[in-house]
Design a protein around this motif. Structure first.
Motif, PDB file in Angstrom:
ATOM      1  N   GLY A  28     -10.539  -1.060  -2.768  1.00 61.08           N
ATOM      2  CA  GLY A  28     -10.030   0.257  -3.135  1.00 61.08           C
ATOM      3  C   GLY A  28      -8.622   0.250  -3.693  1.00 61.08           C
ATOM      4  O   GLY A  28      -8.156  -0.739  -4.276  1.00 61.08           O
ATOM      5  N   MET A  29      -7.930   1.371  -3.490  1.00 62.44           N
ATOM      6  CA  MET A  29      -6.594   1.554  -4.051  1.00 62.44           C
ATOM      7  C   MET A  29      -5.684   2.246  -3.046  1.00 62.44           C
ATOM      8  O   MET A  29      -6.144   2.854  -2.081  1.00 62.44           O
ATOM      9  CB  MET A  29      -6.658   2.397  -5.321  1.00 62.44           C
ATOM     10  N   ASN A  30      -4.381   2.164  -3.294  1.00 60.94           N
ATOM     11  CA  ASN A  30      -3.377   2.892  -2.514  1.00 60.94           C
ATOM     12  C   ASN A  30      -2.676   3.902  -3.396  1.00 60.94           C
ATOM     13  O   ASN A  30      -2.561   3.712  -4.617  1.00 60.94           O
ATOM     14  CB  ASN A  30      -2.325   1.933  -1.937  1.00 60.94           C
ATOM     15  N   ARG A  31      -2.180   4.967  -2.795  1.00 59.61           N
ATOM     16  CA  ARG A  31      -1.444   5.974  -3.560  1.00 59.61           C
ATOM     17  C   ARG A  31      -0.135   5.401  -4.084  1.00 59.61           C
ATOM     18  O   ARG A  31       0.558   4.651  -3.404  1.00 59.61           O
ATOM     19  CB  ARG A  31      -1.152   7.191  -2.686  1.00 59.61           C
ATOM     20  N   ARG A  32       0.189   5.768  -5.303  1.00 57.43           N
ATOM     21  CA  ARG A  32       1.436   5.343  -5.932  1.00 57.43           C
ATOM     22  C   ARG A  32       2.618   6.072  -5.290  1.00 57.43           C
ATOM     23  O   ARG A  32       2.563   7.275  -5.046  1.00 57.43           O
ATOM     24  CB  ARG A  32       1.379   5.643  -7.431  1.00 57.43           C
ATOM     25  N   LYS A  33       3.675   5.332  -5.017  1.00 52.55           N
ATOM     26  CA  LYS A  33       4.852   5.906  -4.379  1.00 52.55           C
ATOM     27  C   LYS A  33       5.674   6.749  -5.357  1.00 52.55           C
ATOM     28  O   LYS A  33       5.655   6.520  -6.568  1.00 52.55           O
ATOM     29  CB  LYS A  33       5.749   4.801  -3.799  1.00 52.55           C
ATOM     30  N   LEU A  34       6.393   7.706  -4.819  1.00 52.57           N
ATOM     31  CA  LEU A  34       7.286   8.536  -5.618  1.00 52.57           C
ATOM     32  C   LEU A  34       8.361   7.651  -6.243  1.00 52.57           C
ATOM     33  O   LEU A  34       9.095   6.964  -5.531  1.00 52.57           O
ATOM     34  CB  LEU A  34       7.934   9.593  -4.720  1.00 52.57           C
ATOM     35  N   PRO A  35       8.476   7.623  -7.581  1.00 49.61           N
ATOM     36  CA  PRO A  35       9.371   6.665  -8.242  1.00 49.61           C
ATOM     37  C   PRO A  35      10.819   7.147  -8.316  1.00 49.61           C
ATOM     38  O   PRO A  35      11.400   7.281  -9.403  1.00 49.61           O
ATOM     39  CB  PRO A  35       8.750   6.535  -9.640  1.00 49.61           C
ATOM     40  N   LEU A  36      11.405   7.401  -7.160  1.00 46.57           N
ATOM     41  CA  LEU A  36      12.808   7.814  -7.088  1.00 46.57           C
ATOM     42  C   LEU A  36      13.545   6.926  -6.106  1.00 46.57           C
ATOM     43  O   LEU A  36      12.970   6.486  -5.094  1.00 46.57           O
ATOM     44  CB  LEU A  36      12.924   9.277  -6.648  1.00 46.57           C
ATOM     45  N   ALA A  37      14.817   6.681  -6.369  1.00 47.09           N
ATOM     46  CA  ALA A  37      15.610   5.795  -5.517  1.00 47.09           C
ATOM     47  C   ALA A  37      15.684   6.298  -4.082  1.00 47.09           C
ATOM     48  O   ALA A  37      15.783   5.511  -3.139  1.00 47.09           O
ATOM     49  CB  ALA A  37      17.023   5.657  -6.095  1.00 47.09           C
ATOM     50  N   GLU A  38      15.607   7.618  -3.911  1.00 50.30           N
ATOM     51  CA  GLU A  38      15.760   8.198  -2.568  1.00 50.30           C
ATOM     52  C   GLU A  38      14.446   8.234  -1.785  1.00 50.30           C
ATOM     53  O   GLU A  38      14.430   8.709  -0.645  1.00 50.30           O
ATOM     54  CB  GLU A  38      16.291   9.633  -2.657  1.00 50.30           C
ATOM     55  N   GLU A  39      13.354   7.734  -2.375  1.00 50.32           N
ATOM     56  CA  GLU A  39      12.053   7.833  -1.708  1.00 50.32           C
ATOM     57  C   GLU A  39      12.082   7.214  -0.313  1.00 50.32           C
ATOM     58  O   GLU A  39      11.593   7.812   0.654  1.00 50.32           O
ATOM     59  CB  GLU A  39      10.974   7.162  -2.567  1.00 50.32           C
ATOM     60  N   ALA A  40      12.651   6.018  -0.195  1.00 50.18           N
ATOM     61  CA  ALA A  40      12.664   5.336   1.096  1.00 50.18           C
ATOM     62  C   ALA A  40      13.478   6.109   2.131  1.00 50.18           C
ATOM     63  O   ALA A  40      13.118   6.157   3.309  1.00 50.18           O
ATOM     64  CB  ALA A  40      13.222   3.920   0.932  1.00 50.18           C
ATOM     65  N   LYS A  41      14.545   6.737   1.703  1.00 45.70           N
ATOM     66  CA  LYS A  41      15.405   7.486   2.610  1.00 45.70           C
ATOM     67  C   LYS A  41      14.667   8.656   3.243  1.00 45.70           C
ATOM     68  O   LYS A  41      14.872   8.973   4.426  1.00 45.70           O
ATOM     69  CB  LYS A  41      16.635   7.999   1.850  1.00 45.70           C
ATOM     70  N   TYR A  42      13.779   9.292   2.470  1.00 43.46           N
ATOM     71  CA  TYR A  42      13.104  10.500   2.955  1.00 43.46           C
ATOM     72  C   TYR A  42      11.632  10.269   3.308  1.00 43.46           C
ATOM     73  O   TYR A  42      10.942  11.226   3.659  1.00 43.46           O
ATOM     74  CB  TYR A  42      13.222  11.610   1.910  1.00 43.46           C
ATOM     75  N   ALA A  43      11.173   9.018   3.221  1.00 43.99           N
ATOM     76  CA  ALA A  43       9.785   8.738   3.599  1.00 43.99           C
ATOM     77  C   ALA A  43       9.571   9.103   5.062  1.00 43.99           C
ATOM     78  O   ALA A  43      10.274   8.619   5.953  1.00 43.99           O
ATOM     79  CB  ALA A  43       9.468   7.260   3.369  1.00 43.99           C
ATOM     80  N   GLY A  44       8.621   9.973   5.308  1.00 47.96           N
ATOM     81  CA  GLY A  44       8.375  10.451   6.664  1.00 47.96           C
ATOM     82  C   GLY A  44       9.343  11.516   7.121  1.00 47.96           C
ATOM     83  O   GLY A  44       9.177  12.091   8.207  1.00 47.96           O
ATOM     84  N   ARG A  45      10.338  11.806   6.310  1.00 52.17           N
ATOM     85  CA  ARG A  45      11.345  12.833   6.633  1.00 52.17           C
ATOM     86  C   ARG A  45      11.374  13.899   5.530  1.00 52.17           C
ATOM     87  O   ARG A  45      12.420  14.439   5.217  1.00 52.17           O
ATOM     88  CB  ARG A  45      12.728  12.204   6.786  1.00 52.17           C
ATOM     89  N   GLY A  46      10.214  14.129   4.978  1.00 51.45           N
ATOM     90  CA  GLY A  46      10.100  15.110   3.915  1.00 51.45           C
ATOM     91  C   GLY A  46       9.251  14.630   2.759  1.00 51.45           C
ATOM     92  O   GLY A  46       8.738  15.438   1.995  1.00 51.45           O
ATOM     93  N   VAL A  47       9.082  13.313   2.615  1.00 49.69           N
ATOM     94  CA  VAL A  47       8.211  12.751   1.589  1.00 49.69           C
ATOM     95  C   VAL A  47       6.990  12.144   2.280  1.00 49.69           C
ATOM     96  O   VAL A  47       7.130  11.295   3.170  1.00 49.69           O
ATOM     97  CB  VAL A  47       8.929  11.680   0.748  1.00 49.69           C
ATOM     98  N   HIS A  48       5.796  12.603   1.872  1.00 51.88           N
ATOM     99  CA  HIS A  48       4.565  12.198   2.549  1.00 51.88           C
ATOM    100  C   HIS A  48       3.476  11.896   1.527  1.00 51.88           C
ATOM    101  O   HIS A  48       3.537  12.325   0.370  1.00 51.88           O
ATOM    102  CB  HIS A  48       4.091  13.311   3.487  1.00 51.88           C
TER     103      HIS A  48
END
Length: 311
Positions: A115-135
């Motif tokens: 199968g496949m995985n969802r593509r991550k949000l391509p912004l530098a701040e993605e890791a900072k807000y992963a699970g804290r507003g980015v899902h």
């Protein structure tokens, strides 16, 4: 301590619709079948809340549909293992080798249905807000945003379906997409009729902001170049997928996107190796076509085994 080596007739990599359907068919043919899954059984479809286009069901939750197929496969002897990640494969050998954290498996046939995985949000701040507003999973995390402002990023069926689902929690919902919607018209119309929803087309998210958790996003109108800061409590990202094929690079042929090259017979360039479901190069990717691939791969795998053992 050396790992134990075990023999199987068929190893299926991936426990989505394609993999579990292949396991069901292979099990019914009295083959020794092992299904290995590194992540969630069912893949992306396990999170779908209401599937309306699978024959035989007016509406069914993805998790319920997958659970039924898994039970069918296991009732015919297939073993499903989701807790033993694969470390390496050697698909060029005979028998083929699949090594996990706990065991080394040998099999004459491997069906790749990873199968496949969802593509991550391509912004530098993605890791900072992963699970804290980015899902990335509305079914898993949507309840965290009861009576909050929710944004959904994307324009395909997955995004619009997620937006429709999240309106049950949101006080306000924004669907943000950089071009025009590609989702089916029924899902689009449902969202457009919801008073909570606002659809923002030709719009991109440029930046994320917040102290410890997401509070606002900067969006830009692609037509005018105008930027504005919009208050949101959470973003659910549905902007495409990436094939789970890293494990097989250099062994099976792939296209430039990383999907495995295999025809409607699901055969790859390697004898005894089949590819089924979304991981395969094909025009249409639906639950029904994934099930069809699983069926085809299992039936042709059985034929391959029969010929090999007669020689």
């Amino acid at each position: 301590m050396a790992k134990e080596t075990k023999q199987k007739d068929i190893i299926i990599i991936g426990a989505g619709m394609a993999g579990l359907t292949a396991a069901l068919y292979a099990g019914r043919m009295n083959l020794s079948v092992l299904v290995l899954e590194n992540a969630l059984i069912g893949g992306q479809i396990a999170n779908a809340t209401g599937i309306e286009n699978y024959p035989g069901h007016k509406v069914i939750a993805g998790g319920n549909l997958i659970a039924t197929v898994q039970q069918q496969a296991e009732s015919f002897g297939a073993e499903v293992d989701e807790f033993d990640p694969i470390e390496r494969v050697d698909l060029t050998k005979s028998p083929k080798i699949v090594e996990t954290e706990g065991c080394i498996y040998e099999a004459d046939v491997v069906i790749i249905a990873s199968g496949m995985n969802r593509r991550k949000l391509p912004l530098a701040e993605e890791a900072k807000y992963a699970g804290r507003g980015v899902h990335y999973c509305e079914l898993c995390d949507g309840h965290m945003y009861q009576d909050k402002v929710i944004a959904v990023m994307g324009g395909g069926n997955a995004a619009v379906d997620a937006a429709n689902f999240l309106t049950k929690y949101a006080s306000k919902l924004l669907l943000i997409h950089r071009s025009q919607l590609k989702a089916d018209l029924v899902s689009q119309e449902r969202l457009k009729k919801n008073e909570k929803a606002t659809i923002c087309l030709n719009t991109e998210i440029k930046a994320l902001h917040g102290d410890g958790k997401l509070e606002t996003v900067t969006v830009v109108d692609k037509a005018t170049g105008k930027e504005q800061e919009v208050a949101v409590d959470g973003i659910f990202v549905n902007i495409g997928v990436i094939p789970n094929t890293e494990l097989f690079k250099g062994q099976v042929e792939m296209d430039e996107s990383g999907r495995i090259i295999a025809g409607e017979d699901c055969r790859t360039n390697l004898p005894g190796v089949f590819a089924a479901g979304d991981v395969r190069v094909k025009e249409i990717r639906q639950l029904t076509t994934a099930a069809a691939d699983g069926t085809t791969a299992a039936l042709l795998a059985e034929q391959y085994l029969s010929r090999m053992r007669q020689e």
